[in-house]
Design an enzyme around this catalytic site. Structure first.
Site, PDB file in Angstrom:
ATOM      1  CG  HIS A 263      15.438   2.113  -1.231  1.00 11.04           C
ATOM      2  ND1 HIS A 263      14.649   1.644  -2.217  1.00 11.04           N
ATOM      3  CD2 HIS A 263      14.562   2.524  -0.242  1.00 11.04           C
ATOM      4  CE1 HIS A 263      13.473   1.895  -2.147  1.00 11.04           C
ATOM      5  NE2 HIS A 263      13.378   2.426  -0.814  1.00 11.04           N
ATOM      6  CG  HIS A 300       9.746   0.226   5.401  1.00 10.15           C
ATOM      7  ND1 HIS A 300       9.815  -0.617   4.225  1.00 10.15           N
ATOM      8  CD2 HIS A 300       8.581   0.950   5.250  1.00 10.15           C
ATOM      9  CE1 HIS A 300       8.836  -0.129   3.446  1.00 10.15           C
ATOM     10  NE2 HIS A 300       8.217   0.867   4.050  1.00 10.15           N
ATOM     11  CD  GLU A 307       4.421   2.586   3.495  1.00  9.03           C
ATOM     12  OE1 GLU A 307       5.352   2.845   4.234  1.00  9.03           O
ATOM     13  OE2 GLU A 307       4.324   1.749   2.620  1.00  9.03           O
ATOM     14  CE1 TYR A 316       5.200   1.667  -5.862  1.00  8.53           C
ATOM     15  CE2 TYR A 316       5.438  -0.418  -4.428  1.00  8.53           C
ATOM     16  CZ  TYR A 316       5.688   0.947  -4.816  1.00  8.53           C
ATOM     17  OH  TYR A 316       6.559   1.726  -3.803  1.00  8.53           O
ATOM     18  CG  HIS A 338       5.291  -2.407   5.222  1.00 14.30           C
ATOM     19  ND1 HIS A 338       5.323  -1.228   6.358  1.00 14.30           N
ATOM     20  CD2 HIS A 338       5.708  -1.838   4.048  1.00 14.30           C
ATOM     21  CE1 HIS A 338       5.459  -0.298   5.639  1.00 14.30           C
ATOM     22  NE2 HIS A 338       5.452  -0.406   4.484  1.00 14.30           N
TER      23      HIS A 338
HETATM   24 FE   LIG Z   1       6.556   1.295   3.037  1.00 11.50          FE
END
Ligand SMILES: [Fe+2]
Length: 392
Positions: A263, A300, A307, A316, A338
């Site tokens: 990632h 994270h 964000e 998504y 989140h």
């Molecule tokens: Fe994020």
């Protein structure tokens, strides 16, 4: 915008006599940032860019902004916001704001007034439809997926295209300047080889826009509010200009995603930087190719950022099952960890490609909520990771 452009007629030597056909002088204007110490353009006007005949204070009707309190992850549906016969300047509805940035949305169907924002650069993302954006530098055509950067104090107006159903814009107003990330630029401002986009992807005005007119109104946003000037002659009277400061556009489909075996973090998607915020583009891409990679993000806590994600195409991957659709926004504030919705990590293993497009704005100060956020919030979102809310 750092690279040099020339449009229309200009004199060979700057600051020298440049005459109109009737023998009079064109009025030279330098538009520059950072006190003559950074990018600028020289523009040549038929009339005087200084000649105002009236100045009137105009009420700012954007309404208050309120803190995200109690602190919650939130989701909003711009697709549920109602717009009448709106213009892209005065009918813009405020979603979020703080001292650094104001974020709004508008579905515009009629021409805006002439306008300039003296408080900072503006960045539009076109979510659908199309428009002609007329500026003192010339016109730009914008359509689905375009970003448009309008420099501070650039006079412009937005003319939505009727045959395209108008234009939908996410509007990002900075208190300062917006540009490509500095790490993608050489010391002299050329895009470097590792940049996800470059000069060939960028469009600027290509010919002058000259309009006749007298007693022409221009709405000006400035630090103290809104003022409506009346100019003796039309501000679109520039016969030529050159320099490195001008409005420019590029399409999100021209952003070349950076991918890896595992990632890749959001900075690989960064597209712009502004004062205390960044803008990133999540584009359709081949995903992580380590045989055991988990392509959706890990949970994270990005402790210094709020964000904001604007979901513009596709479904998504990390948000499946959360109620997020095309047109939705999610706000994951600092103070809240989140991550993907339940099941998304497992479901993503083995995926080859994500067909999703999203625009992210990360702010380094908390985003307060405007009236359009209140009007479009999906109040179920905060509980979608646990599957139950208060009292359930
Ligand atoms: Fe994020």
């Amino acid at each position: 915008m750092p690279y040099y452009r020339q449009v229309g007629e200009i004199p060979h030597k700057r600051h020298t006599a440049f005459r109109k056909p009737d023998g009079g002088l064109y009025a030279e204007e330098l538009m520059g940032v950072e006190g003559f110490s950074a990018d600028s353009a020289l523009l040549y006007h038929r009339g005087l860019p200084t000649a105002i005949v009236d100045a009137v204070a105009i009420e700012d009707e954007r309404g208050p902004i309120t803190p995200n309190h109690p602190l919650k992850p939130r989701a909003f549906k711009t697709q549920d916001l109602k717009f009448g016969d709106a213009d892209a300047v005065t009918d813009r509805r405020r979603l979020f704001g703080n001292a650094d940035v104001t974020i709004g949305f508008v579905h515009a169907t009629r021409p805006s007034p002439l306008y300039r924002n003296a408080a900072g650069d503006e960045l539009f993302y076109v979510q659908g439809g199309s428009a002609t954006v007329e500026t003192i530098y010339g016109s730009l055509e914008v359509g689905d997926g375009d970003y448009l950067v309008i420099p501070t104090s650039c006079t412009y107006r937005v003319l939505p295209h009727d045959d395209d159903g108008g234009v939908k814009l996410l509007t990002i107003e900075a208190r300062g300047h917006i540009g490509p990330p500095k790490r993608y630029l050489s010391a002299k401002g050329q895009f470097l080889e590792h940049s996800p986009y470059c000069e060939r992807d960028i469009r600027g005005p290509s010919e002058p826009l000259v309009v006749d007119g007298t007693d022409v109104e221009v709405l000006v946003r400035h630090r103290a509010g809104l003022t409506r000037y009346t100019y003796a002659t039309h501000p679109f009277d520039v016969v030529g200009w050159d320099g490195c400061l001008y409005p420019w556009a590029f399409n999100i489909d021209d952003f070349e995603p950076i991918t890896g075996r595992v990632h890749q973090p959001p900075p690989v998607h960064q597209t712009f930087e502004g004062p205390n915020f960044v803008v990133c583009s999540f584009c359709p891409r081949k995903v992580d190719y380590h045989p055991e990679s988990i392509p959706v993000p890990y949970n994270h806590a990005n402790v210094d950022s709020d964000e904001l994600m604007f979901y513009v195409r596709g479904n998504y991957e990390a948000r499946k099952g959360s109620g997020i659709e095309v047109g939705s926004l999610s706000l994951h504030p600092s103070g809240f960890t989140h991550g993907p919705q339940p099941g998304a990590a497992e479901a993503s293993i083995g995926a080859q490609f994500f067909d999703e497009t999203a625009v992210m704005v990360d702010t380094f100060a908390p985003l307060d909520l405007g009236e359009a956020a209140d009007a479009s919030e999906d109040h179920r979102y905060a509980w979608t990771w646990s599957g139950r809310g208060p009292g359930a």
